[in-house]
Design a protein around this motif. Structure first.
Motif, PDB file in Angstrom:
ATOM      1  N   ILE A  92       2.904  29.060 -22.490  1.00 51.10           N
ATOM      2  CA  ILE A  92       2.854  30.485 -22.443  1.00 51.10           C
ATOM      3  C   ILE A  92       1.916  31.171 -23.329  1.00 51.10           C
ATOM      4  N   ASN A  93       1.291  30.433 -24.325  1.00 52.59           N
ATOM      5  CA  ASN A  93       0.319  30.862 -25.047  1.00 52.59           C
ATOM      6  C   ASN A  93      -0.496  29.506 -25.687  1.00 52.59           C
ATOM      7  N   HIS A  94      -1.569  29.692 -26.335  1.00 51.95           N
ATOM      8  CA  HIS A  94      -2.493  28.725 -26.895  1.00 51.95           C
ATOM      9  C   HIS A  94      -2.579  27.537 -26.071  1.00 51.95           C
ATOM     10  N   PRO A  95      -3.236  27.639 -24.656  1.00 50.74           N
ATOM     11  CA  PRO A  95      -3.864  28.808 -24.047  1.00 50.74           C
ATOM     12  C   PRO A  95      -2.560  29.407 -23.256  1.00 50.74           C
ATOM     13  N   VAL A  96      -3.194  30.465 -22.593  1.00 49.94           N
ATOM     14  CA  VAL A  96      -2.073  30.988 -21.469  1.00 49.94           C
ATOM     15  C   VAL A  96      -2.390  30.353 -20.165  1.00 49.94           C
ATOM     16  N   THR A  97      -1.188  29.925 -19.460  1.00 52.67           N
ATOM     17  CA  THR A  97      -1.359  29.517 -18.166  1.00 52.67           C
ATOM     18  C   THR A  97      -1.120  30.507 -17.402  1.00 52.67           C
ATOM     19  N   SER A  98      -2.002  30.939 -16.578  1.00 55.23           N
ATOM     20  CA  SER A  98      -1.635  32.060 -15.360  1.00 55.23           C
ATOM     21  C   SER A  98      -0.540  31.797 -14.452  1.00 55.23           C
ATOM     22  N   THR A  99      -0.056  32.594 -13.827  1.00 56.04           N
ATOM     23  CA  THR A  99       1.062  32.379 -12.752  1.00 56.04           C
ATOM     24  C   THR A  99       0.202  32.056 -11.532  1.00 56.04           C
ATOM     25  N   THR A 100      -0.976  32.601 -11.420  1.00 53.87           N
ATOM     26  CA  THR A 100      -1.734  32.146 -10.162  1.00 53.87           C
ATOM     27  C   THR A 100      -2.087  30.751 -10.248  1.00 53.87           C
ATOM     28  N   PHE A 101      -2.421  30.185 -11.361  1.00 54.33           N
ATOM     29  CA  PHE A 101      -2.690  28.737 -11.737  1.00 54.33           C
ATOM     30  C   PHE A 101      -1.556  27.941 -11.187  1.00 54.33           C
ATOM     31  N   ILE A 102      -0.462  28.335 -11.634  1.00 58.05           N
ATOM     32  CA  ILE A 102       0.639  27.519 -11.599  1.00 58.05           C
ATOM     33  C   ILE A 102       0.929  27.651  -9.807  1.00 58.05           C
ATOM     34  N   ASP A 103       0.877  28.659  -9.226  1.00 58.66           N
ATOM     35  CA  ASP A 103       1.270  28.792  -7.830  1.00 58.66           C
ATOM     36  C   ASP A 103       0.508  27.970  -6.911  1.00 58.66           C
ATOM     37  N   ARG A 104      -0.939  27.925  -7.075  1.00 57.65           N
ATOM     38  CA  ARG A 104      -1.919  27.403  -6.418  1.00 57.65           C
ATOM     39  C   ARG A 104      -1.467  25.879  -6.618  1.00 57.65           C
ATOM     40  N   PHE A 105      -1.241  25.542  -8.005  1.00 55.05           N
ATOM     41  CA  PHE A 105      -1.017  23.883  -7.926  1.00 55.05           C
ATOM     42  C   PHE A 105       0.214  23.418  -7.177  1.00 55.05           C
ATOM     43  N   LEU A 106       1.294  24.466  -7.152  1.00 48.02           N
ATOM     44  CA  LEU A 106       2.616  24.097  -6.360  1.00 48.02           C
ATOM     45  C   LEU A 106       2.398  24.225  -5.034  1.00 48.02           C
ATOM     46  N   ALA A 107       1.792  25.272  -4.415  1.00 51.60           N
ATOM     47  CA  ALA A 107       1.120  25.176  -3.162  1.00 51.60           C
ATOM     48  C   ALA A 107       0.232  23.817  -2.477  1.00 51.60           C
ATOM     49  N   THR A 108      -0.505  23.487  -3.330  1.00 53.58           N
ATOM     50  CA  THR A 108      -1.260  22.306  -3.007  1.00 53.58           C
ATOM     51  C   THR A 108      -0.333  21.132  -2.961  1.00 53.58           C
ATOM     52  N   CYS A 109       0.755  20.989  -4.275  1.00 54.07           N
ATOM     53  CA  CYS A 109       1.567  20.010  -4.102  1.00 54.07           C
ATOM     54  C   CYS A 109       2.569  19.962  -2.487  1.00 54.07           C
ATOM     55  N   GLU A 110       2.958  21.319  -2.396  1.00 56.49           N
ATOM     56  CA  GLU A 110       3.594  21.480  -1.121  1.00 56.49           C
ATOM     57  C   GLU A 110       2.745  20.992   0.273  1.00 56.49           C
ATOM     58  N   ALA A 111       1.676  21.231   0.321  1.00 62.05           N
ATOM     59  CA  ALA A 111       0.835  20.891   1.366  1.00 62.05           C
ATOM     60  C   ALA A 111       0.563  19.297   1.396  1.00 62.05           C
ATOM     61  N   TYR A 112       0.255  18.760   0.112  1.00 59.22           N
ATOM     62  CA  TYR A 112       0.248  17.365   0.280  1.00 59.22           C
ATOM     63  C   TYR A 112       1.428  16.448  -0.015  1.00 59.22           C
ATOM     64  N   ARG A 113       2.805  17.193   0.032  1.00 63.13           N
ATOM     65  CA  ARG A 113       3.918  16.446  -0.037  1.00 63.13           C
ATOM     66  C   ARG A 113       4.249  15.727  -1.242  1.00 63.13           C
ATOM     67  N   VAL A 114       3.806  16.223  -2.270  1.00 61.72           N
ATOM     68  CA  VAL A 114       4.033  15.726  -3.754  1.00 61.72           C
ATOM     69  C   VAL A 114       5.037  16.709  -4.536  1.00 61.72           C
ATOM     70  N   PRO A 115       6.325  16.038  -4.658  1.00 64.28           N
ATOM     71  CA  PRO A 115       7.175  16.971  -5.428  1.00 64.28           C
ATOM     72  C   PRO A 115       6.646  17.430  -6.842  1.00 64.28           C
ATOM     73  N   ALA A 116       6.725  18.710  -7.101  1.00 62.64           N
ATOM     74  CA  ALA A 116       6.321  19.188  -8.339  1.00 62.64           C
ATOM     75  C   ALA A 116       7.108  19.546  -9.425  1.00 62.64           C
ATOM     76  N   ILE A 117       7.159  19.439 -10.644  1.00 60.28           N
ATOM     77  CA  ILE A 117       8.129  19.855 -11.858  1.00 60.28           C
ATOM     78  C   ILE A 117       7.096  20.583 -12.843  1.00 60.28           C
ATOM     79  N   ILE A 118       7.530  21.746 -13.188  1.00 52.89           N
ATOM     80  CA  ILE A 118       6.858  22.444 -14.417  1.00 52.89           C
ATOM     81  C   ILE A 118       7.408  22.191 -15.596  1.00 52.89           C
TER      82      ILE A 118
END
Length: 307
Positions: A97-123
């Motif tokens: 959340i801080n130290h450093p900040v992870t943006s929701t854009t980064f999270i969503d791009r990673f999750l979308a890539t996991c969906e595209a390549y059929r890799v289950p994702a956990i945050i």
């Protein structure tokens, strides 16, 4: 001989053979993977066949079919992709959340890539010991958002040990990719999982901190016999690749589900009349941050933007 690729150094691959030995290997000159334009035709997690030369160096001559793999844009050749790892059971996205900040854009791009390549994702949200009350409220809101979509979320502190056991349980018996921004504590998490990794991850972290955006080398660690962790260098952003505009919505589960109610079958969810997705965003049934991430992917003309 046959074995599992456990490390990519850029100049050679380390392969753990079925006889238990670890061999430094290179790719045989004529060997290429058909249909995949990548900077690295062999990746950590691949099962390969290789021959040993008189000098004891292995020459990889074949790769077994992959059940999946995950990619990102390399740091220098935007027209090609870089395979981060192959044959994964799951991917853990380490965030803060801080130290450093992870943006929701980064999270969503990673999750979308996991969906595209059929890799289950956990945050996994790390560094819970560092957050004030406001940041903890935001952390809880993020967990609620992604869990409502269907993603498992875990919170932890590698420093204090809070939540480590839950992460361990998630890792047991699986091949897991660990990814995330630089500084989110991937190496600290690996250290917290087992003392056996401390020396190795210290060396890896040091190499990652030099030229962290120009190298994309990964390494696999065996844990408790049947569990494997793949550590990757910290990355600044996560560029998607090979996404057609009309299929991006398929990689956002809540958008894909809602799109069945759109008036037009080829709806881009940007301006069309009768768009159920736009209506759901207006009614706060789809998160504004998730929709913004969707828009950023379909409109991402600048290929270096998230490199």
């Amino acid at each position: 001989m046959q074995g599992l690729v456990i490390r990519n150094t850029g100049s050679y691959y380390q392969v753990k053979a079925t006889d238990g030995g670890v061999y430094d290997c290179k790719i045989k000159g004529t060997f290429r993977i058909k249909g995949i334009k990548s900077t690295n035709p062999v990746a950590v997690g691949d099962h390969v066949s290789f021959d040993l030369t008189k000098e004891g160096v292995g020459l990889i001559n074949a790769i077994a079919d992959r059940k999946n793999y995950i990619v990102r844009k390399p740091s220098n050749l935007s027209k090609q992709l870089h395979i981060i790892a192959a044959n994964l059971d799951q991917a853990l996205l380490i965030t803060t959340i801080n130290h450093p900040v992870t943006s929701t854009t980064f999270i969503d791009r990673f999750l979308a890539t996991c969906e595209a390549y059929r890799v289950p994702a956990i945050i996994v949200i790390n560094k819970t010991d560092c957050y004030d009350e406001g940041e903890k409220e935001y952390m809880d809101a993020l967990c609620n958002l992604y869990e409502s979509i269907g993603y498992k979320c875990l919170t932890m502190s590698a420093k204090t040990g809070e939540g480590v056991e839950a992460v361990k349980e998630t890792l047991r018996g699986k091949v897991t990719l660990l990814s995330g921004n630089s500084g989110v504590g991937k190496s600290s998490i690996i250290n917290a999982i087992s003392d056996q990794f401390k020396a190795k991850t210290g060396e890896i972290s040091e190499s990652h901190n030099t030229g962290m955006h120009t190298t994309t080398f990964s390494e696999m660690f065996e844990w408790e016999g049947e569990s494997y962790l793949i550590d990757t260098p910290g990355i600044k952003g996560f560029g998607t690749i090979d996404f057609q505009k009309e299929e991006v919505g398929h990689f956002f589960p809540e958008i894909f589900k809602t799109s069945a109610e759109c008036r037009f079958g080829n709806c881009t969810h940007t301006h069309e009349p009768g768009c159920a997705v736009l209506a759901a965003v207006e009614e706060h049934l789809i998160s504004q941050s998730r929709y913004a991430s969707y828009i950023s992917i379909i409109g991402d003309a600048d290929e270096s933007k998230y490199r």
